[in-house]
Design a protein around this motif. Structure first.
Motif, PDB file in Angstrom:
ATOM      1  N   PHE A  98       0.840  -1.200   0.000  1.00  0.00           N
ATOM      2  CA  PHE A  98       0.000   0.000   0.000  1.00  0.00           C
ATOM      3  C   PHE A  98       0.877   1.252   0.000  1.00  0.00           C
ATOM      4  N   TYR A  99       1.853   1.289   0.924  1.00  0.00           N
ATOM      5  CA  TYR A  99       2.722   2.457   1.009  1.00  0.00           C
ATOM      6  C   TYR A  99       3.571   2.612  -0.251  1.00  0.00           C
ATOM      7  N   ARG A 100       4.117   1.505  -0.759  1.00  0.00           N
ATOM      8  CA  ARG A 100       4.941   1.600  -1.954  1.00  0.00           C
ATOM      9  C   ARG A 100       4.136   2.132  -3.140  1.00  0.00           C
ATOM     10  N   SER A 101       2.898   1.686  -3.257  1.00  0.00           N
ATOM     11  CA  SER A 101       2.075   2.145  -4.379  1.00  0.00           C
ATOM     12  C   SER A 101       1.811   3.644  -4.268  1.00  0.00           C
ATOM     13  N   HIS A 102       1.585   4.119  -3.051  1.00  0.00           N
ATOM     14  CA  HIS A 102       1.331   5.548  -2.877  1.00  0.00           C
ATOM     15  C   HIS A 102       2.599   6.366  -3.053  1.00  0.00           C
ATOM     16  N   GLU A 103       3.745   5.816  -2.645  1.00  0.00           N
ATOM     17  CA  GLU A 103       5.004   6.524  -2.873  1.00  0.00           C
ATOM     18  C   GLU A 103       5.304   6.595  -4.365  1.00  0.00           C
ATOM     19  N   ASP A 104       5.005   5.540  -5.094  1.00  0.00           N
ATOM     20  CA  ASP A 104       5.197   5.556  -6.548  1.00  0.00           C
ATOM     21  C   ASP A 104       4.300   6.625  -7.180  1.00  0.00           C
ATOM     22  N   ARG A 105       3.078   6.709  -6.695  1.00  0.00           N
ATOM     23  CA  ARG A 105       2.158   7.720  -7.243  1.00  0.00           C
ATOM     24  C   ARG A 105       2.652   9.121  -6.926  1.00  0.00           C
ATOM     25  N   ALA A 106       3.147   9.331  -5.688  1.00  0.00           N
ATOM     26  CA  ALA A 106       3.667  10.636  -5.316  1.00  0.00           C
ATOM     27  C   ALA A 106       4.856  11.014  -6.191  1.00  0.00           C
ATOM     28  N   LEU A 107       5.730  10.051  -6.475  1.00  0.00           N
ATOM     29  CA  LEU A 107       6.881  10.319  -7.330  1.00  0.00           C
ATOM     30  C   LEU A 107       6.410  10.702  -8.737  1.00  0.00           C
ATOM     31  N   ALA A 108       5.400  10.024  -9.232  1.00  0.00           N
ATOM     32  CA  ALA A 108       4.873  10.356 -10.559  1.00  0.00           C
ATOM     33  C   ALA A 108       4.306  11.772 -10.584  1.00  0.00           C
ATOM     34  N   PHE A 132       5.076  17.447 -12.175  1.00  0.00           N
ATOM     35  CA  PHE A 132       5.122  18.861 -11.769  1.00  0.00           C
ATOM     36  C   PHE A 132       6.350  19.559 -12.346  1.00  0.00           C
ATOM     37  N   GLN A 133       7.399  18.806 -12.636  1.00  0.00           N
ATOM     38  CA  GLN A 133       8.640  19.343 -13.213  1.00  0.00           C
ATOM     39  C   GLN A 133       9.256  20.420 -12.317  1.00  0.00           C
ATOM     40  N   ALA A 134       9.479  20.048 -11.069  1.00  0.00           N
ATOM     41  CA  ALA A 134       9.998  20.996 -10.080  1.00  0.00           C
ATOM     42  C   ALA A 134      11.428  21.407 -10.406  1.00  0.00           C
ATOM     43  N   ASP A 135      11.782  22.582  -9.890  1.00  0.00           N
ATOM     44  CA  ASP A 135      13.155  23.086 -10.005  1.00  0.00           C
ATOM     45  C   ASP A 135      13.926  22.942  -8.701  1.00  0.00           C
ATOM     46  N   LEU A 136      13.212  22.782  -7.580  1.00  0.00           N
ATOM     47  CA  LEU A 136      13.865  22.730  -6.265  1.00  0.00           C
ATOM     48  C   LEU A 136      12.953  22.035  -5.275  1.00  0.00           C
ATOM     49  N   ILE A 137      13.551  21.310  -4.330  1.00  0.00           N
ATOM     50  CA  ILE A 137      12.815  20.669  -3.234  1.00  0.00           C
ATOM     51  C   ILE A 137      13.110  21.424  -1.950  1.00  0.00           C
ATOM     52  N   PHE A 138      12.060  21.714  -1.202  1.00  0.00           N
ATOM     53  CA  PHE A 138      12.171  22.395   0.095  1.00  0.00           C
ATOM     54  C   PHE A 138      11.530  21.488   1.134  1.00  0.00           C
ATOM     55  N   ALA A 184      15.269  13.610   0.542  1.00  0.00           N
ATOM     56  CA  ALA A 184      16.574  13.251  -0.019  1.00  0.00           C
ATOM     57  C   ALA A 184      16.432  12.161  -1.079  1.00  0.00           C
ATOM     58  N   THR A 185      15.504  11.238  -0.848  1.00  0.00           N
ATOM     59  CA  THR A 185      15.230  10.212  -1.858  1.00  0.00           C
ATOM     60  C   THR A 185      14.681  10.844  -3.136  1.00  0.00           C
ATOM     61  N   LEU A 186      13.772  11.807  -2.956  1.00  0.00           N
ATOM     62  CA  LEU A 186      13.241  12.511  -4.120  1.00  0.00           C
ATOM     63  C   LEU A 186      14.354  13.244  -4.870  1.00  0.00           C
ATOM     64  N   GLU A 214      19.940   7.675   9.868  1.00  0.00           N
ATOM     65  CA  GLU A 214      19.198   7.953   8.639  1.00  0.00           C
ATOM     66  C   GLU A 214      19.229   9.442   8.320  1.00  0.00           C
ATOM     67  N   PHE A 215      19.086  10.268   9.371  1.00  0.00           N
ATOM     68  CA  PHE A 215      19.143  11.716   9.139  1.00  0.00           C
ATOM     69  C   PHE A 215      20.515  12.122   8.612  1.00  0.00           C
ATOM     70  N   ARG A 216      21.563  11.596   9.228  1.00  0.00           N
ATOM     71  CA  ARG A 216      22.922  11.960   8.809  1.00  0.00           C
ATOM     72  C   ARG A 216      23.141  11.611   7.324  1.00  0.00           C
ATOM     73  N   ARG A 217      22.636  10.456   6.917  1.00  0.00           N
ATOM     74  CA  ARG A 217      22.781  10.034   5.527  1.00  0.00           C
ATOM     75  C   ARG A 217      22.010  10.981   4.597  1.00  0.00           C
ATOM     76  N   ALA A 218      20.795  11.330   5.000  1.00  0.00           N
ATOM     77  CA  ALA A 218      19.983  12.236   4.171  1.00  0.00           C
ATOM     78  C   ALA A 218      20.597  13.633   4.121  1.00  0.00           C
ATOM     79  N   ALA A 219      21.189  14.075   5.244  1.00  0.00           N
ATOM     80  CA  ALA A 219      21.751  15.423   5.312  1.00  0.00           C
ATOM     81  C   ALA A 219      22.876  15.638   4.306  1.00  0.00           C
ATOM     82  N   GLU A 220      23.534  14.555   3.902  1.00  0.00           N
ATOM     83  CA  GLU A 220      24.597  14.677   2.913  1.00  0.00           C
ATOM     84  C   GLU A 220      24.072  15.164   1.565  1.00  0.00           C
ATOM     85  N   GLN A 221      22.755  14.995   1.336  1.00  0.00           N
ATOM     86  CA  GLN A 221      22.155  15.390   0.064  1.00  0.00           C
ATOM     87  C   GLN A 221      21.714  16.855   0.047  1.00  0.00           C
TER      88      GLN A 221
END
Length: 388
Positions: free
Chosen positions: A79-89, A94-100, A111-113, A139-146
């Motif tokens: 269920f979660y994977r399907s919704h994450e796939d939809r969110a990614l789509a 949306f063709q974003a220029d930046l993530i906040f 960071a995954t996005l 996990e935060f430390r790993r994401a912070a590198e991005q």
């Protein structure tokens, strides 16, 4: 014009979602930027976010029905994977220029996005040590590198991440947390709080406002109330926040009863009309063990109410200083009680501290005051990314 993808952990009526909403409203009013917000969870503010941007909830509630436990967990993952796939789509379309990303909790997903969409990433942080009792620091430390740029909600927050997570100072930008727009004249209170609780018109009110979690120190509020009540007869303490049906609320009510404070303390629970409470308070107590830069203090200050807080408890001492309230030693409830009594007995000083507090919010801590700095950070990050 840029296309900005915001990521937030939830849309609850709490500090970080409110600052996100204030920012997005300001951007809509002052720029041509297009906005999409991905909420990891929904919440009461969803309709208000929908008024300013496209909204998508990544993880809507899941009800497994009557399936067996192990099948339910397997289905939950699907269920979660399907919704994450939809969110990614949706994010790709949306063709974003930046993530906040707003909050440390949202950063891992953001960071995954970033890796999937190859976009610059700004991380707006408000959390301190206690958050990582419940969330993975690894996990935060790993994401912070991005992250390309960190927006820190107070100096306490900034120094925490520099010292504990070795974030490079050059990637950090101190932009204090903020309230929404402030009208020239505050709306008169919708109700008389003293009358509502059967108090005499001249009763002095000491307020607190937060959820009832350990970090916020509601039991410390009761300790201060007990000490003040022993010396001043015409003072009443009101704590706004918390679910009256919760076990924690019942535990605190038990303490109120056994301390003999039924006539001196009110646990008001969650309230929609918080403005009337702010307007009624003579002194505001922040009894938090840790709070990055709580909006409730800024909102109380707008009503010219001085704030008392603990040293070494986060960012609020940076606001209070020595002229917008009183900072007492960490968890020193006796000192907080003594200073509460002193302010209640000295109306002139209390009013002067309150006036200073209000002016400081207006000058430094509204979206009008900090919006241009946030916009500059967004656009400079976009520019740097384009140049790279």
């Amino acid at each position: 014009m840029a296309r900005l993808l915001f990521v937030l952990h939830e849309a609850s009526r709490t500090g970080a979602p409110f600052t996100q909403l204030h920012l997005m409203r300001w951007l809509k009013q002052h720029t041509q930027h297009k906005m999409l917000i991905l909420l990891l969870k929904g919440g009461a503010l969803e309709p208000e976010f929908a008024e300013v941007a496209q909204v998508h909830v990544v993880h809507p509630p899941y009800v497994p029905g009557q399936s067996l436990q192990i099948r339910a967990w397997n289905r939950l993952g699907q269920f979660y994977r399907s919704h994450e796939d939809r969110a990614l789509a949706i994010a790709r379309a949306f063709q974003a220029d930046l993530i906040f990303a707003n909050t440390a909790v949202a950063l891992s997903y953001a960071a995954t996005l970033k890796q999937q969409l190859r976009l610059p990433l700004i991380s707006s942080l408000h959390e301190l040590e206690i958050t990582f009792y419940y969330c993975s620091a690894t996990e935060f430390r790993r994401a912070a590198e991005q992250v390309d740029a960190f927006m820190m909600g107070s100096e306490a927050v900034q120094q925490y991440y520099i010292q504990q997570f070795e974030v490079e100072p050059a990637r950090t930008h101190l932009i204090y947390d903020f309230t929404g727009p402030v009208p020239a004249q505050l709306t008169p209170p919708a109700q008389d709080i003293r009358a509502r609780y059967g108090l005499e018109p001249g009763t002095l009110l000491v307020g607190g406002m937060a959820t009832l979690i350990w970090r916020k120190g509601p039991e410390l509020f009761l300790t201060v109330a007990q000490q003040v009540a022993q010396q001043l007869p015409n003072v009443h303490f009101i704590w706004v926040g918390g679910d009256p049906k919760s076990a924690t609320y019942q535990e605190l009510q038990r303490d109120v009863r056994l301390l003999g404070l039924q006539d001196r303390v009110t646990l008001a629970g969650n309230q929609a009309d918080i403005a009337s409470y702010y307007a009624a308070f003579d002194v505001f107590l922040l009894t938090s063990r840790e709070d990055p830069f709580p909006l409730v203090c800024l909102e109380a200050a707008l009503y010219e109410t001085p704030v008392l807080c603990f040293a070494n408890s986060g960012g609020m001492p940076e606001f209070v200083r020595d002229d917008a309230g009183v900072v007492v030693p960490y968890l020193d409830t006796a000192a907080m009680a003594a200073n509460t009594i002193a302010l209640l007995q000295d109306e002139r000083r209390r009013l002067q501290l309150g006036r200073t507090a209000r002016q400081r919010v207006l000058d430094e801590h509204t979206i009008e005051a900090v919006g241009p700095a946030i916009l500059h950070l967004i656009e400079s990050t976009l520019s740097t990314s384009s140049a790279g």
